[in-house]
Design a protein around this motif. Structure first.
Motif, PDB file in Angstrom:
ATOM      1  N   PHE A   1      10.578  16.127  66.739  1.00 34.47           N
ATOM      2  CA  PHE A   1      10.335  15.850  65.321  1.00 34.47           C
ATOM      3  C   PHE A   1       9.112  14.964  65.160  1.00 34.47           C
TER       4      PHE A   1
ATOM      5  N   LEU B   1       6.096  17.096  65.589  1.00 29.18           N
ATOM      6  CA  LEU B   1       5.907  17.893  64.375  1.00 29.18           C
ATOM      7  C   LEU B   1       5.280  17.061  63.260  1.00 29.18           C
TER       8      LEU B   1
ATOM      9  N   LEU C   1       1.655  18.687  61.967  1.00 30.38           N
ATOM     10  CA  LEU C   1       1.602  19.566  60.799  1.00 30.38           C
ATOM     11  C   LEU C   1       1.037  18.892  59.547  1.00 30.38           C
TER      12      LEU C   1
ATOM     13  N   THR D   1      -2.550  22.631  62.572  1.00 33.72           N
ATOM     14  CA  THR D   1      -1.606  23.415  61.790  1.00 33.72           C
ATOM     15  C   THR D   1      -0.893  24.435  62.673  1.00 33.72           C
TER      16      THR D   1
ATOM     17  N   GLY E   1       1.517  22.548  64.971  1.00 34.75           N
ATOM     18  CA  GLY E   1       2.680  22.071  64.244  1.00 34.75           C
ATOM     19  C   GLY E   1       3.656  23.182  63.908  1.00 34.75           C
ATOM     20  N   LEU E   2       3.139  24.340  63.513  1.00 36.97           N
ATOM     21  CA  LEU E   2       4.011  25.476  63.196  1.00 36.97           C
ATOM     22  C   LEU E   2       4.734  25.988  64.441  1.00 36.97           C
TER      23      LEU E   2
ATOM     24  N   ALA F   1       7.663  23.410  65.085  1.00 39.33           N
ATOM     25  CA  ALA F   1       8.709  23.327  64.065  1.00 39.33           C
ATOM     26  C   ALA F   1      10.009  24.042  64.456  1.00 39.33           C
ATOM     27  N   PRO F   2       9.983  25.325  64.848  1.00 42.21           N
ATOM     28  CA  PRO F   2      11.256  25.981  65.184  1.00 42.21           C
ATOM     29  C   PRO F   2      11.911  25.395  66.433  1.00 42.21           C
TER      30      PRO F   2
ATOM     31  N   ALA G   1      11.746  22.231  67.404  1.00 38.21           N
ATOM     32  CA  ALA G   1      12.356  20.971  66.986  1.00 38.21           C
ATOM     33  C   ALA G   1      13.667  21.212  66.251  1.00 38.21           C
ATOM     34  N   LEU G   2      13.703  22.228  65.395  1.00 35.90           N
ATOM     35  CA  LEU G   2      14.918  22.524  64.634  1.00 35.90           C
ATOM     36  C   LEU G   2      16.044  22.999  65.554  1.00 35.90           C
TER      37      LEU G   2
ATOM     38  N   PRO H   1      16.151  17.277  60.317  1.00 36.95           N
ATOM     39  CA  PRO H   1      15.378  16.029  60.375  1.00 36.95           C
ATOM     40  C   PRO H   1      16.247  14.817  60.069  1.00 36.95           C
TER      41      PRO H   1
END
Length: 313
Positions: free
Chosen positions: A35, A38, A42, A182, A185-186, A189-190, A192-193, A199
């Motif tokens: 996180f 990210l 991003l 960018t 970061g993209l 993102a998945p 990290a999730l 978050p």
């Protein structure tokens, strides 16, 4: 712009990155490395895209994705994974051999064969960093060690490809940096999730830490870093990397009350001397950062260098 100014501006990046450990431990939520990666990448990337108002075109869509993955998307998670699993600063020691990775890749991709002086300087910097951060510990974790090597190889490859590909005609370093941040970061993102879940709730202290890392430690730092790669050789830029663990050690001593031994002070002196010496290495005249070579010019230069190398052999 003078070469000395270009070096100082490029050095801002590793100097600022050296504050990441203190900011992370003192301001950010615990156990959220993905996180944090990210939130560093991003928002900074989107901000630079908003300022630059330029999107990639043609082949630069996939080139931006590749560079974003190497410099950000893969580098951040692997770096954090190695830091969590390896003891006693071993991740920083592995990272400090980055200039040697870059020197080898520059020989392969840029026809820029490293001199013995460059290799010795890189080895001296790595030795100095190891004296500063390495601690006695038990057996090394294989996953952590592979992650450390992977993060170093990823950033090193991204640095060399950034130098080789240059950037499109009419596009500045600000836009190029925004594309990479960018994209990286993209990609994070998945992951990290999936790994860390939703978050965490943030308080004012957390927000302040993320704002600092995203703006000063990422948006400005990576812009100056990629800008510097346009005017310095890839190896010369990478030899500024040891400034990061040295800065972390100084901040730990000054702000966090961490003691420094005589051996650590000696290591700091050796690593800093090697970093400075690396910037004095004779080479081709530097190019002004504002006139970062275009991709087409860079490809032509590499082609000519390879042809000349073949003739010499």
């Amino acid at each position: 712009m003078k070469r000395a100014t270009a070096i100082l501006l490029t050095a801002y990046a590793p100097l600022t990155w050296g504050s990441t450990y203190a900011v992370t431990t003192e301001f950010l939520p615990a156990d959220r490395p993905l996180f944090t990666g990210l939130m560093r990448a991003l928002p900074a990337g989107l901000l630079l895209l908003l300022i630059a108002r330029r999107l990639p075109r043609g082949e630069w869509w996939w080139k931006s994705l590749v560079l974003g993955a190497l410099n950000i998307g893969a580098f951040f998670p692997l770096l954090f994974l190695s830091a969590y699993r390896l003891p006693g600063g071993m991740a920083a020691v592995v990272g400090s051999v980055g200039p040697l990775f870059v020197a080898g890749l520059s020989a392969l991709l840029l026809a820029d064969r490293p001199s013995p002086r460059t290799l010795l300087t890189g080895a001296a910097a790595a030795l100095g960093v190891s004296l500063v951060v390495l601690r006695a510990a038990g057996a090394l974790d294989a996953v952590g060690l592979l992650a450390a090597v992977g993060s170093t190889a990823s950033m090193s490859t991204g640095t060399v490809l950034t130098k080789r590909w240059g950037r499109p005609d009419g596009v500045g370093p600000l836009a190029l940096t925004g594309w990479q941040l960018t994209a990286g970061g993209l990609l994070i993102a998945p992951v990290a999730l999936l790994v860390e879940g939703a978050p965490p709730a943030l308080d004012g202290r957390n927000v302040a830490g993320y704002v600092y890392l995203s703006l000063a430690g990422t948006a400005v730092a990576y812009w100056l870093w990629f800008r510097g790669i346009g005017s310095l050789s890839a190896t010369q830029a990478s030899l500024l990397g040891p400034l990061s663990p040295l800065t972390a050690a100084v901040i730990g001593w000054a702000a966090l009350g961490q003691a420094l031994t005589a051996v650590q002070l000696g290591g700091m002196a050796l690593a800093f001397a090697a970093t400075v010496f690396g910037q004095l290495r004779p080479g081709r005249p530097a190019t002004d950062p504002e006139t970062f070579s275009s991709a087409s010019k860079t490809e032509r230069k590499v082609s000519v260098d390879l042809e000349n190398a073949a003739v010499r052999r």
